[in-house]
Design a protein around this motif. Sequence first.
Motif, short mmCIF file in Angstrom:
data_model
loop_
_atom_site.label_atom_id
_atom_site.label_comp_id
_atom_site.label_asym_id
_atom_site.label_seq_id
_atom_site.Cartn_x
_atom_site.Cartn_y
_atom_site.Cartn_z
N PHE A 332 42.03 44.79 40.36
CA PHE A 332 41.40 44.16 41.31
C PHE A 332 39.53 45.01 41.27
CE2 PHE A 332 44.02 45.80 45.25
CZ PHE A 332 43.70 44.90 46.11
N ILE A 333 39.64 45.58 39.90
CA ILE A 333 38.86 45.39 38.89
C ILE A 333 37.88 44.13 38.28
CG2 ILE A 333 37.61 46.51 36.73
CD1 ILE A 333 38.43 48.99 37.51
N GLU A 334 39.23 43.68 37.59
CA GLU A 334 39.17 42.19 37.02
C GLU A 334 38.83 41.30 38.15
OE1 GLU A 334 41.43 38.96 34.57
OE2 GLU A 334 42.46 40.87 34.71
N PHE A 335 39.11 41.29 39.24
CA PHE A 335 39.06 40.09 40.62
C PHE A 335 37.38 40.62 40.68
CE2 PHE A 335 38.40 40.28 45.24
CZ PHE A 335 37.95 38.60 45.56
N ILE A 336 36.53 41.81 41.36
CA ILE A 336 36.00 41.71 41.40
C ILE A 336 34.64 41.37 40.15
CG2 ILE A 336 33.71 43.21 42.04
CD1 ILE A 336 36.08 45.26 43.21
N ASN A 337 35.15 41.65 38.73
CA ASN A 337 33.98 41.26 38.01
C ASN A 337 34.51 39.97 38.12
OD1 ASN A 337 33.11 43.09 36.33
ND2 ASN A 337 35.56 43.92 35.85
N TYR A 338 35.36 39.44 38.28
CA TYR A 338 35.72 37.72 38.57
C TYR A 338 34.29 36.64 39.41
CZ TYR A 338 36.59 32.87 39.48
OH TYR A 338 36.83 31.20 39.75
N VAL A 339 34.34 37.53 40.36
CA VAL A 339 33.50 36.89 41.53
C VAL A 339 32.22 37.31 40.55
CG1 VAL A 339 32.69 37.82 43.55
CG2 VAL A 339 35.52 37.54 43.28
N SER A 340 31.83 38.44 40.36
CA SER A 340 30.51 38.48 39.79
C SER A 340 29.65 37.79 38.90
CB SER A 340 30.82 40.48 39.59
OG SER A 340 29.10 40.59 38.74
N GLU A 341 30.91 37.38 37.80
CA GLU A 341 30.32 36.81 36.74
C GLU A 341 30.39 35.24 37.04
OE1 GLU A 341 33.65 38.05 33.68
OE2 GLU A 341 32.64 39.90 34.09
N SER A 342 30.83 34.74 38.19
CA SER A 342 30.84 33.29 38.92
C SER A 342 29.37 32.95 39.31
CB SER A 342 32.13 32.68 39.19
OG SER A 342 31.60 34.27 40.11
N LEU A 343 28.34 34.43 39.72
CA LEU A 343 27.54 33.76 40.17
C LEU A 343 26.62 32.90 38.53
CD1 LEU A 343 27.45 37.08 41.75
CD2 LEU A 343 27.07 34.72 42.72
N GLU A 344 27.57 33.17 37.28
CA GLU A 344 26.08 32.76 36.57
C GLU A 344 26.36 31.77 36.20
OE1 GLU A 344 23.85 34.04 34.34
OE2 GLU A 344 23.96 35.52 36.28
N TRP A 345 27.48 30.29 36.98
CA TRP A 345 27.44 29.46 37.18
C TRP A 345 26.73 28.42 37.65
CZ3 TRP A 345 32.92 29.76 38.82
CH2 TRP A 345 33.93 30.57 37.77
N TYR A 346 25.84 29.25 38.28
CA TYR A 346 25.07 28.14 39.90
C TYR A 346 23.41 28.72 39.94
CZ TYR A 346 29.36 28.18 41.44
OH TYR A 346 31.14 27.87 41.76
N LYS A 347 23.13 27.67 39.32
CA LYS A 347 21.61 27.81 39.15
C LYS A 347 20.38 27.54 39.46
CE LYS A 347 22.97 29.99 34.15
NZ LYS A 347 22.50 31.18 34.67
#
Length: 347
Positions: A332-347
Motif C-alpha cells: 500500500f505504501i508503494e502504491f500510494i507513493n506511485y499515485v503521488s509521484e505520478s502527479l509530476e508527469w503532468y505540468k
Amino acid sequence: MKHADEILDEYGTLIERKVEEFFEQRIKETNSYHKFISNVYENLREYVMRRGKRLASCSTLLVYKGYTDEIDNSILSVCVGIELYRHSILIHDDLVDKDDFRRGGKAFHKIFENISSRFGESTAIFSGNILYALALNAILESDFDRILVHDVIDLLNRDYRNVNESQVLDILFEYREPGIREWYKMASKRASSLFRATMLTGAILANAPKEEKDLLIECSSNIGYSFDIQDDIIGTFGTESEYGRPIGGDVVLGKKSLHVVYALKNSPEDESGRLRRILKKENPSKKEINTAIEIMRKYGLEKAKERSREHAKRAINLIKKTQMNKETKNFFIEFINYVSESLEWYK
C-alpha cells in the motif's frame, strides 16, 4: 521483497482463475434459460476479464493476508465478488459518461448497439445490476462465518448506495458549480467509498480489531481522495494511451473535477468566464477544449496536485500504524507513493 506490480500480477492471476470458474458455472446455468442471456453472460465474462490491475480485489486479499498471513479459497471467492462489484459500477459509469471504450474493448453499452442504441444502453443497465447480484452470490458462497459474511454484505450495500449518491452529485456538478467543500462531499462517497469497502472487507473477514478497522476507514478515505484527484488529472492532462479513452471528454461533459473547481476559483474574471462558457457548451471545438485545459493548467492543476499529495501522506502514515504484515504495508505504501509521484508527469 516483491514490488507492488509483481504482487498485483501474482494475486490478480489467482483471482482471475476464480472469476473464470465462477462464470463457467453461471453460463451453464443460463444456457438452460435462454441462449441470448447466455450470450450476455459471455460478454460480461469478457468485460470483467479484460486485463487490468485487479486493484480492488487485490486490496481485499492483501488486507486479509496482512492480518492472517493466509490465502484460502474462501477469501478468493470473496475477491471474485469484489471484482464483480467493481465492474457493476464501471458498466454504469461508462454509460453515464458516454465512454465508448473500457480497457481496450467496447464499453458494455456499445456491445449490443448493433440491435439498437436503446437496446445496448438498456442491456448495460440491467447487466450492471446482474453483476451486483452475482457479486453478492460469490460472497455468499464463501465458507466464512455467516455473521462475518452478513457484515461484509451490509458494508457493500452501504457503499454501493454511497457510490451511486456520489454519481448523482457528479452529474449535478456538470450543470452547476460546486465549491471545494461541496466537491469533497461528493468525493467522500466516490473512490474513497470503493477503497473503504474493499479494504474493510478484508479486515472484517480477518477478524481484525475495531481499532485496526478505524485506522483503515480513515486511511482508505485518504487513498480515495488522492486517487480520485490523480485520476481526474490524468483524464484532463494525460494522453489517450495513458488514460485508455480520448482526452477532453470531461471538458465536453462539463465535469467539475477538483482542478476545475480550483481553476474557476483562482483565475481572473475574464479567464474564469471563458472557462465557464466552454464547460457549458454542448459541443466545444478542439480549440476551445485546449483553451479550457490551459486555464485549468494555469490556475487549478498545482493546487489539486498539492491536495492529492497531502492525502497520500496521511494515508501512508495511517498504514504504518496498522498491525498488518510487512508485505501488505509495503504494497500500500508503494502504491500510494506511485499515485503521488505520478502527479509530476503532468505540468
